[in-house]
Design a protein around this motif. Sequence first.
Motif, PDB file in Angstrom:
ATOM      1  N   GLY A  31       0.818  -1.210   0.000  1.00 24.94           N
ATOM      2  CA  GLY A  31       0.000   0.000   0.000  1.00 24.94           C
ATOM      3  C   GLY A  31       0.850   1.257   0.000  1.00 24.94           C
ATOM      4  N   LEU A  32       1.852   1.297   0.868  1.00 26.53           N
ATOM      5  CA  LEU A  32       2.724   2.474   0.931  1.00 26.53           C
ATOM      6  C   LEU A  32       3.495   2.681  -0.372  1.00 26.53           C
ATOM      7  CD1 LEU A  32       4.221   2.401   4.529  1.00 26.53           C
ATOM      8  CD2 LEU A  32       2.807   4.183   3.502  1.00 26.53           C
ATOM      9  N   ASN A  34       2.770   1.567  -3.395  1.00 27.57           N
ATOM     10  CA  ASN A  34       1.877   1.962  -4.489  1.00 27.57           C
ATOM     11  C   ASN A  34       1.351   3.379  -4.295  1.00 27.57           C
ATOM     12  OD1 ASN A  34       1.311  -0.107  -6.678  1.00 27.57           O
ATOM     13  ND2 ASN A  34       1.407  -1.349  -4.830  1.00 27.57           N
ATOM     14  N   LEU A  35       1.157   3.789  -3.056  1.00 25.34           N
ATOM     15  CA  LEU A  35       0.761   5.169  -2.778  1.00 25.34           C
ATOM     16  C   LEU A  35       1.849   6.129  -3.265  1.00 25.34           C
ATOM     17  CD1 LEU A  35      -1.399   6.895  -1.100  1.00 25.34           C
ATOM     18  CD2 LEU A  35       0.339   6.855   0.677  1.00 25.34           C
ATOM     19  N   GLY A  38       2.060   6.077  -7.045  1.00 26.05           N
ATOM     20  CA  GLY A  38       0.986   6.876  -7.619  1.00 26.05           C
ATOM     21  C   GLY A  38       1.283   8.359  -7.558  1.00 26.05           C
ATOM     22  N   ILE A  39       1.802   8.804  -6.416  1.00 30.25           N
ATOM     23  CA  ILE A  39       2.156  10.222  -6.279  1.00 30.25           C
ATOM     24  C   ILE A  39       3.258  10.590  -7.269  1.00 30.25           C
ATOM     25  CG2 ILE A  39       3.196  11.920  -4.720  1.00 30.25           C
ATOM     26  CD1 ILE A  39       1.677  10.467  -2.427  1.00 30.25           C
ATOM     27  N   TRP A  65      -3.111   7.694 -10.607  1.00 33.51           N
ATOM     28  CA  TRP A  65      -4.336   7.684  -9.801  1.00 33.51           C
ATOM     29  C   TRP A  65      -4.780   6.259  -9.481  1.00 33.51           C
ATOM     30  CZ3 TRP A  65      -5.938  11.360  -6.902  1.00 33.51           C
ATOM     31  CH2 TRP A  65      -5.632  12.685  -7.219  1.00 33.51           C
ATOM     32  N   HIS A  67      -2.810   3.615  -9.121  1.00 29.72           N
ATOM     33  CA  HIS A  67      -1.917   3.092  -8.086  1.00 29.72           C
ATOM     34  C   HIS A  67      -2.134   3.797  -6.750  1.00 29.72           C
ATOM     35  CE1 HIS A  67       0.431   0.139 -10.255  1.00 29.72           C
ATOM     36  NE2 HIS A  67       0.406   0.949 -11.289  1.00 29.72           N
ATOM     37  N   LEU A  68      -2.433   5.082  -6.789  1.00 27.59           N
ATOM     38  CA  LEU A  68      -2.701   5.815  -5.556  1.00 27.59           C
ATOM     39  C   LEU A  68      -3.930   5.261  -4.849  1.00 27.59           C
ATOM     40  CD1 LEU A  68      -1.876   8.510  -3.937  1.00 27.59           C
ATOM     41  CD2 LEU A  68      -3.836   9.474  -5.110  1.00 27.59           C
ATOM     42  N   GLY A  71      -3.279   1.779  -3.601  1.00 22.48           N
ATOM     43  CA  GLY A  71      -2.403   1.872  -2.442  1.00 22.48           C
ATOM     44  C   GLY A  71      -3.177   2.236  -1.183  1.00 22.48           C
ATOM     45  N   LEU A  72      -4.102   3.191  -1.296  1.00 23.85           N
ATOM     46  CA  LEU A  72      -4.942   3.555  -0.151  1.00 23.85           C
ATOM     47  C   LEU A  72      -5.817   2.380   0.283  1.00 23.85           C
ATOM     48  CD1 LEU A  72      -6.023   7.181  -1.119  1.00 23.85           C
ATOM     49  CD2 LEU A  72      -4.505   6.500   0.748  1.00 23.85           C
ATOM     50  N   LEU A  75      -3.657  -0.107   2.125  1.00 21.37           N
ATOM     51  CA  LEU A  75      -3.356   0.348   3.483  1.00 21.37           C
ATOM     52  C   LEU A  75      -4.535   0.094   4.421  1.00 21.37           C
ATOM     53  CD1 LEU A  75      -1.478   3.708   2.793  1.00 21.37           C
ATOM     54  CD2 LEU A  75      -0.545   1.656   3.868  1.00 21.37           C
TER      55      LEU A  75
END
Length: 138
Positions: A31-32, A34-35, A38-39, A65, A67-68, A71-72, A75
């Motif tokens: 998650g982290l 991929n977050l 994404g960013i 977006w 992946h963001l 990722g969320l 998490l």
Amino acid sequence: MSSTLHPHSETSQAAAGGLTVFAAVMMLVLGLVNLFRGIMAIVHDHVFVTTPDYIFKFNLTSWGWIHLLLGLAALMVGVGLFRVSLWARILGVAVAALLMLANFLSIPYYPLWSIVAIALCAFVIWGLCVVRQDDSWT
């Protein structure tokens, strides 16, 4: 049931708990990453390799977006997996499968991490699927 009736039940519960915790930690890591991935794609898409004739071509900001958001979701599910609930395990398998698919489709943009993430997702799915309902600790 008592451990005297099933001498291996404590070992089985420890293994089940260990696999679920492993899956939860790996889901948090996925998650982290991929977050952050994404960013990176949203803010500085020049970090990624561009592939001109890729059949699943998306704008890199769109991939960012995707992946963001995944990722969320990873998490949130990763935190839920520490409660060892059935719904978290089911969502964990679903989110890991979506992460696996997204990373497969983005191999041309970020090949090494995509392959590593696919392998990590496979381990998460395995860890969540081998735990039986009666093996969960409460």
